[in-house]
Design a protein around this motif. Sequence first.
Motif, PDB file in Angstrom:
ATOM      1  N   SER A 196      49.239   6.108 -28.241  1.00 23.26           N
ATOM      2  CA  SER A 196      48.814   5.397 -27.036  1.00 23.26           C
ATOM      3  C   SER A 196      49.802   5.700 -25.923  1.00 23.26           C
ATOM      4  O   SER A 196      51.020   5.662 -26.146  1.00 23.26           O
ATOM      5  N   CYS A 197      49.287   6.040 -24.750  1.00 22.98           N
ATOM      6  CA  CYS A 197      50.128   6.379 -23.587  1.00 22.98           C
ATOM      7  C   CYS A 197      51.106   7.505 -23.918  1.00 22.98           C
ATOM      8  O   CYS A 197      52.251   7.516 -23.455  1.00 22.98           O
ATOM      9  N   SER A 229      46.221  -0.222 -24.247  1.00 25.22           N
ATOM     10  CA  SER A 229      45.533   0.841 -23.521  1.00 25.22           C
ATOM     11  C   SER A 229      44.780   1.776 -24.460  1.00 25.22           C
ATOM     12  O   SER A 229      44.543   1.453 -25.622  1.00 25.22           O
ATOM     13  N   HIS A 289      38.880   3.963 -25.193  1.00 26.00           N
ATOM     14  CA  HIS A 289      39.423   3.239 -24.045  1.00 26.00           C
ATOM     15  C   HIS A 289      38.580   1.988 -23.815  1.00 26.00           C
ATOM     16  O   HIS A 289      37.432   2.075 -23.392  1.00 26.00           O
TER      17      HIS A 289
END
Length: 460
Positions: free
Chosen positions: A220-221, A430, A387
């Motif tokens: 994530s990210c 996210s 997402h």
Amino acid sequence: MQQACVLLLQDVFAVKVKRRRAAGQQSGGAVLGLALFCCRRREKRLEEDTVHLHNASSEHTHTWYNKLKELLTGFSSRPRYLKVFINPSSHKKEAIHIYREHVAPLFKMADIHTDITVTERKGHALSVIQECKLDKYDGVVCVGGDGSVAELCHALVLRAQLDANCPEEPVKAVLPIGIIPAGSTDVVSCSVHGVRDPVTATLHIVLGHLQQVDMCSFSSCGQLVRFGFSAMFGFGGWSLAHAEKKRWMSSSRRREYALVKTLAKLRSEDCQLSFLPAKKTNLCLSGHQDQDQVEKDDPVSEGNESWITKQGLYLNISVMSIPCLSPHAPKGLAPNTSLTNGSALLITVGKASRSEFIKHLKRYNSSSGQFNFPFVETHSVSAVKLHPFSLAGCSEESEEEGDAKEAPTILSEGVALPWNIDGELLEIESEVLIRVHSRLITLYGEEVDEAESTTSCNCF
């Protein structure tokens, strides 16, 4: 006429000299022959057995003993020194008892030495693996549930990356892992043993039965979250979140409470879902597209990869790189998935009434048909991006049909949503990227297509 019995040397794990001794005599005694300790198959179970070879000649007996010991040493995949992790808090807190009663005697008989760590907290096994000298061990053993197994597998892959000085790409773990089931569902153990039986699991380790297994990376990210075998978002995540709040309950009661609670407040997640179809595999659609979902006609290209993107409301999204067999789902949560095919099964459950969703869940207890619904789709994938956009409000039960009513609200920035990754609750804010990595880990066991079933959950 007595039927001839064939014993394969590959099924023998120990040989001892038999002697006649008087009461209280600790050594010496007249030689009677040899005892061969082996395993017998009873469907998916492996059982300990003993074959007696009678010979009163001490010279002949020791000649055979030395030769058989030499032959048994020649099985290079059989471990001689194991690092053992025991989670005393797993399920009914029986892990230490299971190890002492069922595992340790077989290890001793097979002349396997062990270095034991009883874990004291979450992440304990991870910290030990990061610091210990792995080259002195032949394998690692986990006595615990799916959470303990996932932590240990994650730790070994991270350690392999560290040792290879390759932080960007997953590196295959150098040591095989043996799983002694001591959890509430044990889906990883069932997927490589077919049964939740500590003796079967131990004999697979003792005999050196090795199985290559795919794993997924969850990021994530741009940051790695963990390595694992399966993930559920939506219903699977919320039900685990409810269960974690009732840790004081027994595992079966906690599971039933969480299912009922989540079904009573059944909610859909508004998500953008992208996936990369597995190479040389056509898309496998077992259901039909939900009318409220928007699918782009043309795949989105990213470098040399072509992603397919959808957006819509989903009750549950699952990604599984192993079949996830368990007594509650004997054919598996992902029945068409192999341990080593380099792909995962993406299962999306679109907008549906509560009653239809329950029918879908109940099908997992039977042999097939869990995907034969118009709101369920399956895809063989090598990567998935998810997402989330919004949360649907808690549904209220219709008096006539008990269906879910949608009341979506916008998800605020910084709100973390629950993910069920290998039975562990993770809250992620996210987009999540999931990639499948072929044969990243080696487990003691063998691939099976079905697990032993038990009585299904009675909450339905």
